[in-house]
Design an enzyme around this catalytic site. Structure first.
Site, PDB file in Angstrom:
ATOM      1  N   LYS A   1       0.864  -1.181   0.000  1.00 22.87           N
ATOM      2  CA  LYS A   1       0.000   0.000   0.000  1.00 22.87           C
ATOM      3  C   LYS A   1       0.898   1.228   0.000  1.00 22.87           C
ATOM      4  CE  LYS A   1      -3.941   1.835   2.662  1.00 22.87           C
ATOM      5  NZ  LYS A   1      -4.800   1.598   3.848  1.00 22.87           N
TER       6      LYS A   1
ATOM      7  N   SER B   1      -9.716   1.226   2.768  1.00 26.04           N
ATOM      8  CA  SER B   1      -8.907   2.090   1.937  1.00 26.04           C
ATOM      9  C   SER B   1      -7.815   1.363   1.175  1.00 26.04           C
ATOM     10  CB  SER B   1      -8.264   3.172   2.795  1.00 26.04           C
ATOM     11  OG  SER B   1      -7.354   2.597   3.723  1.00 26.04           O
TER      12      SER B   1
ATOM     13  N   SER C   1      -9.986  -1.125   6.738  1.00 24.59           N
ATOM     14  CA  SER C   1      -9.258  -1.020   5.467  1.00 24.59           C
ATOM     15  C   SER C   1      -8.483  -2.241   5.017  1.00 24.59           C
ATOM     16  CB  SER C   1      -8.337   0.193   5.499  1.00 24.59           C
ATOM     17  OG  SER C   1      -9.116   1.364   5.576  1.00 24.59           O
TER      18      SER C   1
END
Ligand SMILES: *[C@@H]1O[C@H](CO)[C@@H](O)[C@H](O)[C@H]1NC(C)=O
Ligand SMILES: *[C@@H]1O[C@H](CO)[C@@H](O)[C@H](O)[C@H]1NC(C)=O
Ligand SMILES: *[C@@H]1O[C@H](CO)[C@@H](O)[C@H](O)[C@H]1NC(C)=O
Ligand SMILES: *[C@@H]1O[C@H](CO)[C@@H](O)[C@H](O)[C@H]1NC(C)=O
Ligand SMILES: *[C@@H]1O[C@H](CO)[C@@H](O)[C@H](O)[C@H]1NC(C)=O
Ligand SMILES: *[C@@H]1O[C@H](CO)[C@@H](O)[C@H](O)[C@H]1NC(C)=O
Ligand SMILES: *[C@@H]1O[C@H](CO)[C@@H](O)[C@H](O)[C@H]1NC(C)=O
Length: 565
Positions: free
Chosen positions: A99, A174, A198
């Site tokens: 990420k 997310s 997330s």
């Protein structure tokens, strides 16, 4: 387990069918290792195969924002070690994605925010170091919802990531770029973070396994923060075993002075091998609490598919001998619990600390970067378009800009979180539960352009710091269930279904037990499959250098304005 000799006689079909080029579709750590250690492929070829898929398929889903220029030289170093007979590390030559909130030297850590395009970290996050030390190859970085503050996975730097199974929907978030990328076989696994949902929302929306660890199990240092109380780091993978290996490696960081929550794990938890915990065990006799309040019983096109998939899961679990306990305490209402969310009190101070600590641009060509929350989110005369804040987030940033951990309301909320945790302990004890289960999201993952990723249930783990493993629970097939004969079905009919995931929620430090349950459930209810749009092979080539990729900013739905402050 197969005797080793069989592995040599019967190479996995995956690479046998394609000569020397390794077919990476649904590859696992073990299948990559089998191919490498029987000299059927090389590490450079494995990395090249993933790069080819990313180049070919990423433009459709916009999941990867940048590639690591050093990925091929890292692969060559590992090929040299194979030649020298020096093969160690659980993730030896395993291509992974991070990420884009994890610090990696040589790449920017952007949080998906254009304003942080020049944020060049001076050191790897400790989790990144552990992954690399175990042999992992960092292929690149994935898109996220800007600064990890919502679950739609749209950002000013990365654009909108699209769900690989249904190109009309979001990938959750997310950490939605990581979820979409692993689902589309751009890497073996990927990291994410989880402040409310997330790591679980993208796993649910992309038919993957993920863990949110117990607070304190894994250092969060070197990762763009949101909340001291709620943040965790973790990973997503296509199989429970690959997930267990990722957890073992990330948790091996152990105590880290840069994240004092890592003082918390008891000694028996340190140095656990989570892949060993997959063996043995049984679903028979487990007592699983079904959180009734974490379902939406109002029938609709978006909720009924989730309820049907969960009903099927519950009947299979019951048939396998698990005892289901209906937990009807009205306290377990995700919207009510969300009132105890403390992100807005903690975000500004933590982001200030992160931005102040990272060194500024390493070379004069790198350009400037903001060094504080207020500089990032400043109202400036240039009509700042360095960041994207969807309307629902605007009030959050505003609140965060004038809230702090010295507010009386913050301390009061922390006390109420402790009350919630005591109630939860009582629920586990009085019902003698092994775990709680519920759908990650009460409705299907939302469509592109939606105002928020509504209906998610991640808040209970986020506030209490208890661990969760998320598993694929089923697919909603619009062709079977939603044939309303209007034209907007066409793209979805081609999609082959929308994934739905289930959370398995346990008491602190029970990750090993949750992974064991996940492994059994993955065999009882096998769900995982490739997204049809990316289920073919791509033309093989061995790369000389890592290509560059450009995120598609035109993908940002017009309803999300840039630079609203
Ligand atoms: C094997 O490779 C590792 C990593 O490069 C290195 O630290 C170690 O010294 C090598 N061992 C041998 C025996 O060459
Ligand atoms: C870590 O530091 C914070 C802030 O100084 C403090 O509130 C907390 O009690 C410390 N320890 C743990 C385990 O969180
Ligand atoms: C749990 O109990 C509630 C309230 O009685 C009921 O509406 C719900 O259907 C029950 N769930 C299951 C799975 O039995
Ligand atoms: C700022 O930018 C927005 C979006 O591009 C535009 O609508 C607005 O008119 C601009 N405002 C000023 C003061 O330039
Ligand atoms: C439940 O689903 C209905 C129908 O989709 C929706 O209108 C409602 O807002 C949902 N309620 C919650 C609490 O999510
Ligand atoms: C790819 O998806 C199509 C459409 O769902 C399906 O017919 C085909 O069998 C899939 N191929 C593979 C290799 O999974
Ligand atoms: C930016 O300015 C507007 C108008 O003055 C104000 O309402 C808003 O709160 C400001 N935003 C921040 C983050 O300070």
């Amino acid at each position: 387990m197969l005797p080793l000799v069989l592995l040599f006689l019967c190479p996995p079909l995956a690479w046998a069918a394609f000569g020397h080029v390794f077919d990476v579709r649904e590859a696992t750590i073990d299948s990559v290792h089998d191919a490498l250690f029987t000299h059927s492929t090389t590490c450079r070829e494995v990395v090249s195969s993933f790069l080819a898929r990313i180049e070919h398929f990423n433009p459709t889903i916009n999941a990867v924002v940048s590639l690591n220029p050093s990925a091929l030289s890292a692969a060559d170093r590992l090929d040299a070690r194979i030649a020298a007979g020096n093969v160690t590390g659980a993730l030896f030559c395993i291509p992974i994605l991070l990420k884009d909130s994890y610090d990696v030297v040589g790449m920017s850590t952007t949080g998906g925010c254009q304003g942080l395009a020049n944020n060049k970290p001076p050191a790897n996050a400790p989790t990144v170091k552990a992954l690399e030390d175990a042999g992992a190859i960092i292929l690149g970085k994935t898109n996220l919802h800007e600064m990890a503050l919502e679950g739609l996975t749209v950002s000013s730097l990365g654009g909108q990531t699209v769900n690989p199974y249904d190109l009309t929907r979001t990938p959750g978030g997310s950490s939605g770029g990581s979820g979409a990328a692993v689902a589309a076989n751009f890497a073996i696994l990927a990291t994410g973070t989880d402040t409310v949902n997330s790591l679980r929302s993208p796993a649910s929306a992309n038919s993957l396994f993920s863990f949110r660890p117990t607070r304190g199990l894994i250092s969060r240092a070197g990762v763009i923060p949101v909340s001291f109380t709620q943040d965790t780091v973790g990973a997503m993978a296509r199989t429970p075993r690959d997930l267990a290996v990722a957890l073992t490696v990330m948790a091996s960081v152990g105590f880290d002075a840069r994240d004092n929550a890592t003082e918390l794990p008891p000694s028996e938890v340190r140095h656990r091998d989570y892949s060993a915990s997959l063996y043995g065990g049984t679903l028979k006799g487990l007592r699983l609490g079904l959180l009734n309040g974490f379902f939406n019983h109002t029938a609709s096109a978006e909720t009924t598919p989730v309820n049907n998939i969960m009903a099927n899961m519950v009947s299979k679990l019951s048939a396998a001998g698990a005892e289901m306990v209906n937990i009807t305490d009205p306290l377990y209402d995700a919207l009510a619990i969300a009132k105890l969310d403390v992100q807005a009190f903690e975000y500004r101070e933590l982001l200030d600390a992160y931005l102040a600590a990272a060194t500024t641009a390493t070379t004069s060509n790198d350009g400037p970067r903001p060094t504080s929350f207020s500089k990032l989110y400043s109202n400036n005369s240039n009509n700042n378009t360095n960041f994207l804040v969807i309307p629902a987030q605007y009030s959050f940033i505003k609140r965060a800009s004038h809230s702090s951990t010295s507010d009386a309301a913050y301390l009061e909320t922390l006390n109420r979180i402790q009350d919630l945790t005591r109630t939860l302990e009582a629920t586990f004890a009085t019902n003698n539960l092994d775990a709680l289960i519920y759908p990650q999201q009460k409705n299907l993952v939302v469509k592109l352009g939606s105002p928020s990723q509504s209906g998610r249930n991640g808040i209970l783990a986020a506030l209490t710091g208890y661990p969760v493993v998320c598993v694929p629970a089923g697919f909603f097939s619009p062709s079977a269930d939603d044939d309303d004969d209007d034209d907007d079905d066409a793209p979805r009919l081609a999609s082959g279904g929308v994934p739905v995931g289930m959370e398995i929620f346990g008491r602190p430090w029970s990750e090993h037990r949750l992974l064991n349950m996940a492994r059994h459930i993955s065999e009882l209810v096998p769900v995982r499959r490739m997204p049809p749009f990316a289920n073919g092979t791509v033309e093989s080539k061995v790369y000389d250098s890592v290509p560059s990729i450009t995120p598609d900013l035109d993908s940002i739905p017009a309803v999300y304005p840039l630079g609203v402050f």
